[in-house]
Motif scaffolding. Sequence first.
Motif, PDB file in Angstrom:
ATOM      1  N   ASP A   1       7.603  11.349  -3.155  1.00  0.00           N
ATOM      2  CA  ASP A   1       6.607  10.380  -3.630  1.00  0.00           C
ATOM      3  C   ASP A   1       7.074   9.763  -4.945  1.00  0.00           C
ATOM      4  OD1 ASP A   1       4.919  11.027  -1.512  1.00  0.00           O
ATOM      5  OD2 ASP A   1       3.748  12.473  -2.683  1.00  0.00           O
ATOM      6  N   GLU A   2       7.593  10.630  -5.820  1.00  0.00           N
ATOM      7  CA  GLU A   2       8.040  10.133  -7.133  1.00  0.00           C
ATOM      8  C   GLU A   2       9.209   9.173  -6.997  1.00  0.00           C
ATOM      9  OE1 GLU A   2       8.572  13.853  -9.152  1.00  0.00           O
ATOM     10  OE2 GLU A   2       6.524  13.814  -9.977  1.00  0.00           O
TER      11      GLU A   2
ATOM     12  N   GLU B   1      -4.441  14.087  -9.704  1.00  0.00           N
ATOM     13  CA  GLU B   1      -3.042  14.348 -10.048  1.00  0.00           C
ATOM     14  C   GLU B   1      -2.132  13.163  -9.731  1.00  0.00           C
ATOM     15  OE1 GLU B   1      -0.392  16.724  -7.604  1.00  0.00           O
ATOM     16  OE2 GLU B   1      -2.121  17.383  -6.426  1.00  0.00           O
ATOM     17  N   PHE B   2      -2.609  12.248  -8.860  1.00  0.00           N
ATOM     18  CA  PHE B   2      -1.758  11.120  -8.475  1.00  0.00           C
ATOM     19  C   PHE B   2      -1.717  10.004  -9.520  1.00  0.00           C
ATOM     20  CE2 PHE B   2      -2.652  13.296  -4.500  1.00  0.00           C
ATOM     21  CZ  PHE B   2      -1.392  13.342  -3.932  1.00  0.00           C
ATOM     22  N   TYR B   3      -2.579  10.124 -10.530  1.00  0.00           N
ATOM     23  CA  TYR B   3      -2.472   9.202 -11.665  1.00  0.00           C
ATOM     24  C   TYR B   3      -1.072   9.251 -12.265  1.00  0.00           C
ATOM     25  CZ  TYR B   3      -7.295   7.568 -12.310  1.00  0.00           C
ATOM     26  OH  TYR B   3      -8.496   6.941 -12.170  1.00  0.00           O
ATOM     27  N   SER B   4      -0.429  10.427 -12.142  1.00  0.00           N
ATOM     28  CA  SER B   4       0.895  10.615 -12.761  1.00  0.00           C
ATOM     29  C   SER B   4       1.941   9.668 -12.171  1.00  0.00           C
ATOM     30  CB  SER B   4       1.351  12.067 -12.582  1.00  0.00           C
ATOM     31  OG  SER B   4       1.648  12.297 -11.218  1.00  0.00           O
ATOM     32  N   LEU B   5       1.671   9.085 -10.983  1.00  0.00           N
ATOM     33  CA  LEU B   5       2.655   8.167 -10.390  1.00  0.00           C
ATOM     34  C   LEU B   5       2.685   6.827 -11.123  1.00  0.00           C
ATOM     35  CD1 LEU B   5       2.077   8.960  -6.599  1.00  0.00           C
ATOM     36  CD2 LEU B   5       4.134   9.462  -7.930  1.00  0.00           C
TER      37      LEU B   5
ATOM     38  N   ILE C   1       0.871  -1.172   0.000  1.00  0.00           N
ATOM     39  CA  ILE C   1       0.000   0.000   0.000  1.00  0.00           C
ATOM     40  C   ILE C   1       0.915   1.230   0.000  1.00  0.00           C
ATOM     41  CG2 ILE C   1      -1.843   1.255   1.176  1.00  0.00           C
ATOM     42  CD1 ILE C   1      -2.660  -1.299   2.585  1.00  0.00           C
ATOM     43  N   PHE C   2       0.848   1.976  -1.058  1.00  0.00           N
ATOM     44  CA  PHE C   2       1.688   3.171  -1.218  1.00  0.00           C
ATOM     45  C   PHE C   2       0.823   4.365  -0.847  1.00  0.00           C
ATOM     46  CE2 PHE C   2       3.946   5.874  -4.742  1.00  0.00           C
ATOM     47  CZ  PHE C   2       4.547   6.653  -3.761  1.00  0.00           C
TER      48      PHE C   2
END
Length: 436
Positions: A100-101, A132-136, A87-88
């Motif tokens: 985070d990246e 915006e976290f889709y970008s991860l 779980i991130f």
Amino acid sequence: MAKATVAIVGRPNVGKSTIFNRIVGERISIVEDSPGVTRDRIYGTGDWLTHEFHLIDTGGIDMGDAPFLVEIREQAELAIEEADVIIFIVSAREGVTSTDEEVGKILFRSKKPVVLAVNKVDNPEMKADVFEFYSLGFGEPFPISGSHGLGLGDMLDEVVRHFPSDLEESEDEDIIKFSLIGRPNVGKSSIVNALLGEDRVIVSDIAGTTRDATDSAYEFEGQKYTIIDTAGMRKKGKVYEKTEKYSVLRALKAIDRSDIVLVVLNGEEGILEQDKKIAGYAHEAGRGIIIVVNKWDVVEKDDKTMKNFEEQIRAHFQFLDYAPIVFVSAKTKKRLITLPPVIKMASENHSLRVQSSVLNEIIMDAIARNPAPTDKGRRLKILYATQVGVKPPTFVVFVNDPELMHFSYERFLENRIREAFGFEGTPIKMIARART
Ligand code: GDP
Ligand code: GDP
């Protein structure tokens, strides 16, 4: 049945320990309530739907004085090594940060299933913030709020969906599974290597051991054993592998998969607090236990040395009074060969069933000789007892009022049962239940 392991990863302050506590709830008590056992809130048991799983808060495993980024990286690596699902956790308050990246990149390379949870989404209006976290690159982010307990169900649905299907341990009743636990350098791997000798077999191809490929097969006098791997036998080098909490974690996982646990002490150094912590967990988990004193070759001895050491062990490990003590040397191999028969004996007692009629005779006789004391004018009445399980042997005692069954009297009954049936090497459980 082995449990899946879930690890929580994320930079500091995103809410990892809040979420850990939410999921584990009160069930952490198995580790926390036993005297002397670890109180670190990093390792617990969660359940969701029909699944029970281990949960690790990697944020709780600090890496000493490693620089911040090294620490974060090592925590991610640890999660990758130990977990079936990760779980991130990120935070809606700060949005995507460079840390985070960084963590995302490490997790991405691992190919382990990752469930991305955006924490601190405390109200429905904030749900738009998760896009915006889709970008991860981990697909749909799950909005959650650790402090309000929101969204955790959907997140856990996704987590259990990724559990491996091969969790079933080989339930071959004829094979005794044991592990060696103890502080680093007490000689765990030396003992295993000495037992295995030249015929060391790595059993990655044996059914049920696929997840921990370093278990070893061992046979002695026609009895088959599986030696469950622990940290001491692994490749070393990672920063986290040197931390105490990591070795505790590995030990706890090994204990879960074992029938019998060998608590290895260093005869040269005596007994330390950490020895007690892990032994306490093995006891709580209901495993058979043998205390092994290694490096006996370097101890200066006279005819009282062994007896004195035994007395020290008994004083420090009062809750393990049933555990046999074996003095060995992995170096000279002295008495090493006495270990397998002791393990076998403990294993037989661990799954021993006794006859109800004999059990009740013993108990009634014990009561007649030493009646239960009264409590505020009321006396405990024992109606009958029955064995309801093995591994460890578990007895239900039907009484007029379970509140009247005090620890000391339960202890007295347990001792009578032990005198009658042995049960050397195994804890036994007693449960008082009301029957009117
Ligand atoms: P960790 O360092 O990742 O383990 O984070 P903690 O669990 O210690 O939480 C860090 C801070 O965030 C604490 O002050 C928590 O109370 C707060 N926190 C945790 N979850 C939430 C949440 O869902 N919403 C809000 N608003 N605050 C939270
Ligand atoms: P582990 O970390 O518990 O697996 O410990 P190791 O098996 O790696 O042993 C640690 C050190 O103790 C090594 O240098 C071993 O050679 C040494 N050692 C292990 N067993 C014995 C023993 O019975 N006698 C002596 N003198 N040294 C031992």
